[in-house]
Design a protein around this motif. Structure first.
Motif, PDB file in Angstrom:
ATOM      1  N   PHE A  27       0.841  -1.208   0.000  1.00 24.01           N
ATOM      2  CA  PHE A  27       0.000   0.000   0.000  1.00 24.01           C
ATOM      3  C   PHE A  27       0.872   1.253   0.000  1.00 24.01           C
ATOM      4  CE2 PHE A  27      -2.217   3.410   2.242  1.00 24.01           C
ATOM      5  CZ  PHE A  27      -3.398   3.482   1.542  1.00 24.01           C
ATOM      6  N   LEU A  31      -7.476   0.088  -4.904  1.00 22.81           N
ATOM      7  CA  LEU A  31      -7.227  -0.961  -3.915  1.00 22.81           C
ATOM      8  C   LEU A  31      -8.012  -2.205  -4.303  1.00 22.81           C
ATOM      9  CD1 LEU A  31      -7.393   0.611  -0.342  1.00 22.81           C
ATOM     10  CD2 LEU A  31      -5.422   0.228  -1.813  1.00 22.81           C
ATOM     11  N   LYS A  32      -7.319  -3.277  -4.711  1.00 24.67           N
ATOM     12  CA  LYS A  32      -7.997  -4.502  -5.125  1.00 24.67           C
ATOM     13  C   LYS A  32      -8.016  -5.527  -3.994  1.00 24.67           C
ATOM     14  CE  LYS A  32      -9.948  -5.838  -7.899  1.00 24.67           C
ATOM     15  NZ  LYS A  32     -11.332  -5.610  -8.441  1.00 24.67           N
ATOM     16  N   SER A  33      -7.168  -5.339  -3.002  1.00 25.22           N
ATOM     17  CA  SER A  33      -7.050  -6.331  -1.928  1.00 25.22           C
ATOM     18  C   SER A  33      -7.350  -5.676  -0.596  1.00 25.22           C
ATOM     19  CB  SER A  33      -5.616  -6.854  -1.857  1.00 25.22           C
ATOM     20  OG  SER A  33      -5.473  -8.041  -2.554  1.00 25.22           O
ATOM     21  N   THR A  34      -8.106  -6.357   0.247  1.00 24.27           N
ATOM     22  CA  THR A  34      -8.251  -5.858   1.609  1.00 24.27           C
ATOM     23  C   THR A  34      -6.926  -6.085   2.310  1.00 24.27           C
ATOM     24  OG1 THR A  34      -9.111  -8.001   2.276  1.00 24.27           O
ATOM     25  CG2 THR A  34     -10.710  -6.320   1.723  1.00 24.27           C
ATOM     26  N   SER A  62      -6.500  -6.708   8.631  1.00 29.95           N
ATOM     27  CA  SER A  62      -6.754  -5.978   9.888  1.00 29.95           C
ATOM     28  C   SER A  62      -6.335  -4.506   9.827  1.00 29.95           C
ATOM     29  CB  SER A  62      -6.082  -6.680  11.061  1.00 29.95           C
ATOM     30  OG  SER A  62      -4.685  -6.447  11.041  1.00 29.95           O
ATOM     31  N   SER A  63      -6.464  -3.827  10.950  1.00 25.77           N
ATOM     32  CA  SER A  63      -6.109  -2.408  11.005  1.00 25.77           C
ATOM     33  C   SER A  63      -4.602  -2.237  10.966  1.00 25.77           C
ATOM     34  CB  SER A  63      -6.631  -1.789  12.309  1.00 25.77           C
ATOM     35  OG  SER A  63      -7.987  -1.520  12.189  1.00 25.77           O
ATOM     36  N   GLY A  98     -11.738   1.827  -4.019  1.00 27.33           N
ATOM     37  CA  GLY A  98     -11.873   0.439  -3.593  1.00 27.33           C
ATOM     38  C   GLY A  98     -12.575  -0.352  -4.677  1.00 27.33           C
ATOM     39  N   SER A  99     -12.104  -1.569  -4.927  1.00 26.38           N
ATOM     40  CA  SER A  99     -12.625  -2.342  -6.061  1.00 26.38           C
ATOM     41  C   SER A  99     -12.707  -3.818  -5.691  1.00 26.38           C
ATOM     42  CB  SER A  99     -11.694  -2.130  -7.265  1.00 26.38           C
ATOM     43  OG  SER A  99     -12.127  -2.869  -8.373  1.00 26.38           O
ATOM     44  N   ARG A 100     -13.854  -4.432  -5.971  1.00 24.56           N
ATOM     45  CA  ARG A 100     -14.083  -5.801  -5.516  1.00 24.56           C
ATOM     46  C   ARG A 100     -14.527  -6.679  -6.681  1.00 24.56           C
ATOM     47  NH1 ARG A 100     -18.953  -7.604  -2.008  1.00 24.56           N
ATOM     48  NH2 ARG A 100     -19.781  -6.059  -3.424  1.00 24.56           N
ATOM     49  N   LYS A 130      -3.871   3.954  12.995  1.00 21.32           N
ATOM     50  CA  LYS A 130      -4.386   2.640  12.595  1.00 21.32           C
ATOM     51  C   LYS A 130      -5.715   2.822  11.878  1.00 21.32           C
ATOM     52  CE  LYS A 130      -2.285  -0.921  15.289  1.00 21.32           C
ATOM     53  NZ  LYS A 130      -2.491  -2.169  16.032  1.00 21.32           N
ATOM     54  N   ILE A 131      -5.743   2.431  10.632  1.00 26.40           N
ATOM     55  CA  ILE A 131      -6.939   2.598   9.813  1.00 26.40           C
ATOM     56  C   ILE A 131      -7.291   1.251   9.200  1.00 26.40           C
ATOM     57  CG2 ILE A 131      -7.781   3.609   7.660  1.00 26.40           C
ATOM     58  CD1 ILE A 131      -6.183   6.114   8.328  1.00 26.40           C
ATOM     59  N   ASP A 132      -8.567   0.884   9.252  1.00 28.16           N
ATOM     60  CA  ASP A 132      -9.030  -0.336   8.605  1.00 28.16           C
ATOM     61  C   ASP A 132      -9.579   0.026   7.231  1.00 28.16           C
ATOM     62  OD1 ASP A 132      -9.997  -2.719   7.819  1.00 28.16           O
ATOM     63  OD2 ASP A 132     -11.544  -2.898   9.363  1.00 28.16           O
ATOM     64  N   THR A 175     -10.532  -2.099   4.957  1.00 28.67           N
ATOM     65  CA  THR A 175     -11.389  -3.156   4.394  1.00 28.67           C
ATOM     66  C   THR A 175     -12.695  -2.616   3.815  1.00 28.67           C
ATOM     67  OG1 THR A 175     -10.424  -4.709   5.959  1.00 28.67           O
ATOM     68  CG2 THR A 175     -12.445  -5.403   4.856  1.00 28.67           C
ATOM     69  N   VAL A 196     -13.351   0.094   2.408  1.00 28.26           N
ATOM     70  CA  VAL A 196     -13.097   0.789   1.139  1.00 28.26           C
ATOM     71  C   VAL A 196     -13.193  -0.200  -0.014  1.00 28.26           C
ATOM     72  CG1 VAL A 196     -11.418   2.136  -0.197  1.00 28.26           C
ATOM     73  CG2 VAL A 196     -11.564   2.436   2.278  1.00 28.26           C
ATOM     74  N   VAL A 197     -12.595  -1.388   0.185  1.00 30.47           N
ATOM     75  CA  VAL A 197     -12.588  -2.398  -0.880  1.00 30.47           C
ATOM     76  C   VAL A 197     -13.954  -3.084  -0.963  1.00 30.47           C
ATOM     77  CG1 VAL A 197     -11.522  -4.535  -1.698  1.00 30.47           C
ATOM     78  CG2 VAL A 197     -10.117  -2.760  -0.630  1.00 30.47           C
ATOM     79  N   GLU A 238     -16.505  -0.735  -2.116  1.00 26.48           N
ATOM     80  CA  GLU A 238     -16.045   0.004  -3.310  1.00 26.48           C
ATOM     81  C   GLU A 238     -16.228   1.506  -3.146  1.00 26.48           C
ATOM     82  OE1 GLU A 238     -17.900  -2.117  -6.674  1.00 26.48           O
ATOM     83  OE2 GLU A 238     -15.992  -3.145  -6.889  1.00 26.48           O
ATOM     84  N   ILE A 239     -15.760   1.995  -2.008  1.00 26.73           N
ATOM     85  CA  ILE A 239     -15.825   3.434  -1.725  1.00 26.73           C
ATOM     86  C   ILE A 239     -14.681   4.147  -2.444  1.00 26.73           C
ATOM     87  CG2 ILE A 239     -15.426   5.114   0.154  1.00 26.73           C
ATOM     88  CD1 ILE A 239     -17.079   3.172   1.930  1.00 26.73           C
TER      89      ILE A 239
END
Lengths: 319, 319
Positions: free
Chosen positions: A229, A244-247, A250-251, A268-270, B253-255, B257, B259-260, B263-264
């Motif tokens: 990242f 961002l294609k991957s989570t 965790s934080s 963000g893209s899923r 610390k930011i999560d 997840t 966002v992905v 898809e934000i």
């Protein structure tokens, strides 16, 4: 039926009841299923999912609970989100069932997945697979569609300089999807042998340590790591786009200052639509080098162990 | 000349040499300057800046080192980024001098700012202030332009439901800028008295604890805190847009997840063009309630202490 089932741990069983299709659903006999990193995360507790995981498959429609029987006997792949389709659902009305808040998701949330001999899915989720795509390639439709999803969200033209970060299976499939745009693609990773697999596509590849200092219009983060990242952010031009294609597990400590100062857009893209991915596979591209190993369902647990090894490409389960 | 100068600590001095305009630059006598949170961060070491901080001003052009003398004697505000304007600079050629990698920035990077009696700026950075805007309001052009910058980056229509998070001075000015779009604006904050200041604008306000559970198409994060960021993320619809207007202090610390998965799109947003802000101020809107206190330059250090108090609105320095 035979299945891999998760409840605290992943087990193989051979007596799971075969599901029955609800009205509007089809019963599909799985031919081949693919193991995704999300499946591995599920076995670590992701989504709190219990049941049969798995969402990448190709199979044969054996029964349809509906007047329309046109897909009966056909070889199909299937989109994994099952939307509520209610008239009051904003997302379903917009055609964004993939974001329906009441959706179930195959093998991820509220619905058993394809690491069992049979699944059920709504018939509108199914797409017939062209005859020229072999089973082991058709099963890549779902992760390849995740690559094509980028093209639904971000305008990419021939003028754009694009960087893909990460040479895992997702990164390599993204390279295939983006190669259709005509944009100049640079791909950076840690494995010379994997980067070799996309060298034939338009663009150039670099090992991480040899990457020149350069910023790109569009950067695709496909490592899921915090270092990936940060690398991606530092290689995105001011006013550029970071996908961002991957989570990221965790934080993590993330410095968002460059996002504001350089006015970067993070997208963000899923999951994506299957049609463009099937069309690409049907064009005859050879994705066999992306397959690491194939395991029969009876030995599926070993397949999972193989998939967990860092650097593994796609591991398939056959029925 | 009198100035507040920073080098390890902020000091008032009365014998700083008056600057001379380089070719293409104007010498401006400062009438009023505004203290921004960035100035306070600079006195904590942000950007490693040493010299005279300050970038929000209104002043009189006293000298121009150029054939074109049309702005001489005029009352002006000025955009703060001074670009290289070279033909080989991608950003300058695109009209994005605000992102020129070789830029200096007034009172922030490579150029003394407006907490001194005189500054120099390139003449193309200057805009004449319409007569009907008083000095104490004209000085708000720069932070208000940062609000209008959102409209340059994100399409906001009457159909969109927009949430502004944070009722500090930036959040309130953003409300003013966004009120011009016709979108339905909800504003959430911690201070009833401040939210009262934007109640007259189109939309509604909520104290943080009374905020209903609801997600919005577009959310503007204007708190600069990690809790504000997380609140903003959780109130952004799937496929919605989250605009970051404030840098979040240091790594947090930011999560990422959601966002992905949802898809934000996150859009970083910084300085804006002055023209729309001046037009808005010229329309006669009363922004006097946003001014907390006014200090003469000789007592500028006390002004800084006032500005540092949590919850302070805009503190001005007059010359």
């Amino acid at each position: 039926m035979k299945a891999l089932i998760f409840d605290k741990e992943l087990k193989f069983i051979d007596n799971f009841p075969t599901p029955s299709p609800l009205p509007g659903e089809a019963l599909i006999r799985i031919k081949v299923a693919g193991i995704c990193n999300t499946d591995i995360e599920i076995t670590k507790g992701y989504m709190g999912f219990k049941g049969i995981p798995g969402h990448e498959f190709v199979g044969i429609v054996e029964k349809i609970n509906n007047n329309d029987q046109s897909l009966l006997g056909k070889r199909v792949v299937g989109e994994i989100n099952c939307a509520c389709k209610k008239t009051e659902c904003e997302y379903c009305q917009k055609g964004l069932g993939r974001h329906c808040p009441n959706r179930t998701t195959l093998g991820i949330s509220g619905r058993n997945g394809c690491f069992g001999e049979y699944i059920t899915l709504p018939i509108e989720n199914l797409l017939e697979v062209p005859d020229n795509i072999p089973d082991n390639i058709a099963v890549l439709t779902e992760p390849l569609a995740a690559g094509f999803e980028i093209l639904e969200q971000v305008m990419i033209s021939e003028k754009d300089e694009v960087l893909i970060v990460g040479d895992g299976k997702l990164g390599l499939l993204i390279n295939h999807a983006l190669s259709t745009t005509g944009a100049k693609i640079t791909h950076v990773g840690k494995h010379a042998d994997k980067l070799e697999l996309v060298k034939a596509n338009r663009g150039q590849t670099f090992m991480l340590d040899d990457m020149p200092k350069k910023q790109f219009d569009i950067v695709i983060e496909a490592t899921g790591s915090i270092s990936g990242f940060n690398f991606s952010m530092s290689h995105t031009k001011p006013r550029g786009t970071l996908v961002l294609k991957s989570t990221i597990a965790s934080s993590q400590k993330i410095d968002m200052t460059p996002v504001v100062v350089n006015e970067i857009t993070i997208v963000g893209s899923r999951c994506g639509l299957f049609k463009p991915a099937l069309d690409y596979l049907s064009s005859g591209v050879d994705l066999n080098p992306l397959i690491q190993a194939i395991y029969p369902i009876d030995n599926g647990l070993e397949g999972f162990e193989k998939a967990k090894i860092k650097g593994s490409l796609k591991v398939l389960i056959v029925f």
